[in-house]
Design an enzyme around this catalytic site. Sequence first.
Site, PDB file in Angstrom:
ATOM      1  N   ARG A  21      -7.479 -11.387  11.979  1.00 32.94           N
ATOM      2  CA  ARG A  21      -6.643 -10.822  10.910  1.00 32.94           C
ATOM      3  C   ARG A  21      -7.545 -10.391   9.756  1.00 32.94           C
ATOM      4  O   ARG A  21      -7.953 -11.207   8.926  1.00 32.94           O
ATOM      5  CB  ARG A  21      -5.621 -11.856  10.435  1.00 32.94           C
ATOM      6  CG  ARG A  21      -4.536 -11.296   9.512  1.00 32.94           C
ATOM      7  CD  ARG A  21      -3.589 -12.394   9.060  1.00 32.94           C
ATOM      8  NE  ARG A  21      -2.407 -11.856   8.392  1.00 32.94           N
ATOM      9  CZ  ARG A  21      -1.299 -11.477   8.998  1.00 32.94           C
ATOM     10  NH1 ARG A  21      -1.184 -11.616  10.312  1.00 32.94           N
ATOM     11  NH2 ARG A  21      -0.276 -10.992   8.320  1.00 32.94           N
TER      12      ARG A  21
ATOM     13  N   GLU B 100      -4.993  -8.333  -2.819  1.00 34.10           N
ATOM     14  CA  GLU B 100      -5.085  -8.398  -1.348  1.00 34.10           C
ATOM     15  C   GLU B 100      -4.301  -7.259  -0.739  1.00 34.10           C
ATOM     16  O   GLU B 100      -3.247  -6.865  -1.251  1.00 34.10           O
ATOM     17  CB  GLU B 100      -4.536  -9.737  -0.863  1.00 34.10           C
ATOM     18  CG  GLU B 100      -4.514  -9.912   0.649  1.00 34.10           C
ATOM     19  CD  GLU B 100      -3.226  -9.450   1.314  1.00 34.10           C
ATOM     20  OE1 GLU B 100      -3.201  -9.306   2.558  1.00 34.10           O
ATOM     21  OE2 GLU B 100      -2.233  -9.217   0.580  1.00 34.10           O
TER      22      GLU B 100
ATOM     23  N   CYS C 273       0.855  -1.195   0.000  1.00 35.89           N
ATOM     24  CA  CYS C 273       0.000   0.000   0.000  1.00 35.89           C
ATOM     25  C   CYS C 273       0.883   1.234   0.000  1.00 35.89           C
ATOM     26  O   CYS C 273       1.711   1.414   0.882  1.00 35.89           O
ATOM     27  CB  CYS C 273      -0.897  -0.018   1.241  1.00 35.89           C
ATOM     28  SG  CYS C 273      -1.975   1.408   1.401  1.00 35.89           S
TER      29      CYS C 273
ATOM     30  N   ARG D 127      -8.345  -8.485   6.300  1.00 35.00           N
ATOM     31  CA  ARG D 127      -7.697  -8.056   5.069  1.00 35.00           C
ATOM     32  C   ARG D 127      -8.766  -7.726   4.031  1.00 35.00           C
ATOM     33  O   ARG D 127      -9.847  -8.329   4.022  1.00 35.00           O
ATOM     34  CB  ARG D 127      -6.779  -9.161   4.522  1.00 35.00           C
ATOM     35  CG  ARG D 127      -5.536  -9.401   5.371  1.00 35.00           C
ATOM     36  CD  ARG D 127      -4.621  -8.189   5.358  1.00 35.00           C
ATOM     37  NE  ARG D 127      -3.389  -8.384   6.091  1.00 35.00           N
ATOM     38  CZ  ARG D 127      -3.196  -8.109   7.367  1.00 35.00           C
ATOM     39  NH1 ARG D 127      -4.209  -7.650   8.096  1.00 35.00           N
ATOM     40  NH2 ARG D 127      -2.025  -8.279   7.946  1.00 35.00           N
TER      41      ARG D 127
END
Length: 431
Positions: free
Chosen positions: A237, A193, A146, A239
């Site tokens: 977690r 992802e 990112c 995502r």
Amino acid sequence: MEEVFFQSSIIDLLEQVTKLYSISDIATELQVNQSTIHRWLNGSVQPKSFIADRLVNMISRKIPAQENDEKNGDFTFIDLFAGIGGIRKGFEQAGGKCVFTSEWDEFAQKTYSNNYPSKCPINGDITKVNAEDIPDHDVLLAGFPCQPFSIAGVSKKKSLGRPTGFEDKTQGTLFFDVARIIEKKKPKVFVLENVKNLKSHDKGNTFKVIWETLTQDLKYTCSYRIIDGQSWVPQHRERIVIVGFRNKVDFSLEDMELPPKGEVKLASILHKTDGTEPRLPQDGDKYFDFENNKVLDKYTLTDNLWAYLQAYAQKHRSMGNGFGYGLVNENDIARTLSARYYKDGSEILISQGEGKNPRRLTPRECARLMGYPDDYVIPVSDTRAYKQFGNSVVVPLFHAVAEFIKPLLMEEIENENHNTERIYAEKRIAI
């Protein structure tokens, strides 16, 4: 009448070719301007009959790869920003065959190559990879980093490939490399992802540019969803997963059914101390003392480190902050494993009972926490392994994504093969 049918056959060929090549590539191949291609497609100008043979040749160059794929997998994919191959593992489990890999980190390459031995080399820096050198594929996979996007000065959207088009908006970011490969290779599907915060990154500008690039510039039918790996592994977690289809496909990731969260506990991934821990040839005694049925003492926190973490947590509690270590037992769900876990292991500390300091997870337990099978080889140091698993993905999550999109993907593959066969048949009749 025959001439009209033949012209229709050429347009069908052209439309098929546009699904396999960019307009720019088609124009170069046929030695005409891009505007001529568009005029053929909208019917304002009729192509010459000899164009049909060139179009058939362009299609035929794709066929050998497709026939080879049928023998080795249900579909093909490429693995970009591959890390240690977590997304790849999920898609292989769904019947896919990897035909290209790119990962720049040499230690990740070592782990990847140990687990996915292949005659094909791992390509390094994706920014230096020419999209034309990437094999044709059905699915593009990318867990891209990112980065911030600059959209200053961009007041009007332009078509792909022009100096002020999407390249200008995303230049200097690694997402651009994903976009340019999608634009050039036109995979039937892509799966991207990233961290959950991609949605809010840079006040939403990052995701805005990504979404507009995928849906408006590249014209893919897209859906995204934030998914928690806790449905498959004992770890919170979250995502973001973005899936796009080249054609108009009626789908939504929100329709993907997920297992209930929190049902899988840490006991499922921790080393067994009752004599049932499997002795893995690739691990030996790196993590576990089989003679005494216990995790090696080196994973237990020292008195100094444990005292420091407790004092640090107390300090922040007194200030009203929530910072601190995450102490858990076998019946709990862990926090998110991060790439910094090697520093002190504070986000996931395993309780060892009263009077004994807690311990870190071993690298093998980290692999299990991410959903990797026990035959997965860990050829690097503990520090590198912690970083790699902390940066990886939950494997069964992406297996589930692969299984969700596979029926739609296989339908697209079948339709493309059927259209190719029909076009050949029509051309033979017309001639």
